[in-house]
Scaffold this motif. Structure first.
Motif, short mmCIF file in Angstrom:
data_model
loop_
_atom_site.label_atom_id
_atom_site.label_comp_id
_atom_site.label_asym_id
_atom_site.label_seq_id
_atom_site.Cartn_x
_atom_site.Cartn_y
_atom_site.Cartn_z
N UNK A 166 -17.90 -3.09 22.50
CA UNK A 166 -16.56 -3.10 23.09
C UNK A 166 -15.75 -4.32 22.69
N UNK A 167 -14.43 -4.19 22.80
CA UNK A 167 -13.58 -5.37 22.75
C UNK A 167 -14.04 -6.30 23.86
N UNK A 168 -14.22 -7.59 23.54
CA UNK A 168 -14.78 -8.52 24.51
C UNK A 168 -13.69 -9.25 25.30
N UNK A 169 -14.06 -10.08 26.27
CA UNK A 169 -13.06 -10.75 27.10
C UNK A 169 -12.16 -11.74 26.36
N UNK A 170 -12.51 -12.06 25.12
CA UNK A 170 -11.63 -12.91 24.31
C UNK A 170 -10.70 -12.07 23.44
N UNK A 171 -10.83 -10.74 23.53
CA UNK A 171 -9.92 -9.86 22.79
C UNK A 171 -10.35 -9.53 21.39
N UNK A 172 -11.60 -9.86 21.01
CA UNK A 172 -12.07 -9.50 19.67
C UNK A 172 -13.44 -8.85 19.76
N UNK A 195 -3.73 -11.50 30.04
CA UNK A 195 -3.44 -10.29 29.28
C UNK A 195 -4.49 -9.23 29.62
N UNK A 196 -4.20 -7.98 29.29
CA UNK A 196 -5.09 -6.90 29.70
C UNK A 196 -5.71 -6.15 28.53
N UNK A 197 -6.87 -5.55 28.81
CA UNK A 197 -7.51 -4.59 27.92
C UNK A 197 -7.87 -3.38 28.78
N UNK A 198 -7.89 -2.20 28.16
CA UNK A 198 -8.16 -0.99 28.94
C UNK A 198 -9.19 -0.14 28.22
N UNK A 199 -10.43 -0.26 28.66
CA UNK A 199 -11.54 0.44 28.03
C UNK A 199 -11.69 1.86 28.57
N UNK A 264 -12.06 -18.11 14.11
CA UNK A 264 -11.89 -17.70 12.72
C UNK A 264 -10.71 -16.74 12.59
N UNK A 265 -10.15 -16.59 11.38
CA UNK A 265 -8.95 -15.78 11.18
C UNK A 265 -9.11 -14.33 11.66
N UNK A 266 -10.29 -13.75 11.44
CA UNK A 266 -10.48 -12.34 11.84
C UNK A 266 -10.43 -12.21 13.35
N UNK A 267 -11.12 -13.09 14.07
CA UNK A 267 -11.07 -13.04 15.54
C UNK A 267 -9.66 -13.27 16.05
N UNK A 268 -8.96 -14.21 15.42
CA UNK A 268 -7.59 -14.50 15.85
C UNK A 268 -6.70 -13.27 15.64
N UNK A 269 -6.87 -12.60 14.51
CA UNK A 269 -6.07 -11.41 14.21
C UNK A 269 -6.32 -10.30 15.23
N UNK A 270 -7.59 -10.05 15.53
CA UNK A 270 -7.93 -8.99 16.50
C UNK A 270 -7.44 -9.33 17.90
#
Length: 327
Positions: A166-172, A195-199, A264-270
């Motif tokens: 799943x998308x984790x609590x840091x958003x990546x 901010x929110x995520x909706x699984x 890292x750039x990928x985590x930041x992008x996600x």
């Protein structure tokens, strides 16, 4: 009925195919290759497999005719990502099938002005994926109004479950976040973690497809959100995961620019993609018209996925005295 599922060997198909078989349908699974489902179920022995590489077939101009030749009553498209692809298939199937179901995305909304977001709110999509999915939705609904094409569109949130991190609590997607929370170690969240995520569990997505087929009169010509009952803030998500493992979340917060420098750039992008969207979808329409009743809360869906991941990699967690989990 004979149901054709395009892209049926993925995570949604893992749960959708058995549900269809148990409901008495004949199922044909169309995919590039016959893959093992994420979760084993004996009903898969009843499935007919048809191997079609969609990209190559669309380049050759015969994908739609090959789907039409399967003579299905219902066609479920789980892997359509461009308007051209949707148009070619819809035009070929129009008048030849009873029901067409398209898997969309909550990303069609882009940013929300009011939450929970309802299906009839103004679309503000951004990013290639969200924009393309919004265009597909607009085309299919317009084609329905113009010609009666029997389409239903389902918009899942962040799909998860066993075999799908799943998308984790840091958003990546870095599973280290879950490991640190399970160990009671500090994690760093962007901004204030609000901010929110909706699984949504993949089995609940499968449930929604089944309910849409069963309630065809209510579902045709409509779009529906397919998410859990409630979204999670990043902060609440982290606290919930930690509590599952018998821990108290140790959280640190950094402004976005500072947070980006330590990732890292990928985590930041996600993470930017997820917090910029901050989905929070209403399921009132799906509950009313389809009788959609998600079995899993966001946290329950994520918990099942994490436990499966830990078990698969041999990460040692076991029951503590409270019956939860600790490292």
């Amino acid at each position: 009925m004979k149901v054709i599922i395009i892209g049926g060997t993925g995570h949604i198909g893992t749960y959708l195919v058995p549900r269809l078989i148990k409901a008495g349908h004949t199922v044909v699974c169309v995919s590039r290759q016959q893959a093992e489902p994420y979760v084993n179920d004996e009903t898969w022995t009843s499935v007919e497999y048809v191997t079609i590489d969609r990209t190559k077939a669309e380049e050759n101009g015969d994908f739609s005719s090959r789907i039409l030749a399967l003579k299905g009553d219902v066609v479920i498209d789980l892997i359509c990502f461009t308007t051209e692809s949707a148009r070619n298939l819809a035009e070929a199937l129009n008048g030849k099938i009873q029901h067409f179901l398209h898997c969309g995305s909550m990303w069609v909304h882009g940013y929300s002005e009011q939450i929970p977001t309802t299906e009839n709110q103004k679309r503000n999509p951004f990013g290639e994926y969200g924009i393309d999915k919004a265009k597909i939705e607009a085309y299919l609904l317009a084609f329905h109004k113009e010609s009666g094409f029997p389409v239903t569109i389902l918009h899942p949130g962040h799909i998860t479950g066993p075999g799908w991190l799943p998308i984790n609590p840091a958003g990546h997607l870095d599973p280290e976040i879950f490991i640190r929370l399970a160990k009671g170690e500090e994690i760093v969240l962007p901004n204030f973690g609000m901010e929110t995520v909706h699984h949504v569990h993949a089995d609940d997505v499968a449930q929604a497809f089944i309910k849409a087929i069963e309630n065809k009169k209510n579902s045709i010509g409509e779009s529906f959100h397919v998410v859990s009952e409630q979204a999670l803030t990043l902060r609440g998500f982290a606290e919930g995961v930690a509590s599952v493992f018998g821990r108290e979340a140790k959280l640190k917060f950094l402004p976005w620019e500072e947070w980006g420098k330590v990732n890292n750039p990928r985590n930041k992008e996600l993470t930017w993609d997820h917090i910029a969207h901050s989905p929070c979808g209403s399921i009132a329409k799906a509950k009313q018209l389809l009788n959609y009743q998600p079995k899993y809360s966001s946290l329950e869906a994520v918990q099942e996925a994490i436990e499966h991941y830990f078990d698969k990699l041999g990460i040692q967690v076991g029951p503590n005295q409270e019956g939860k989990y600790s490292s």
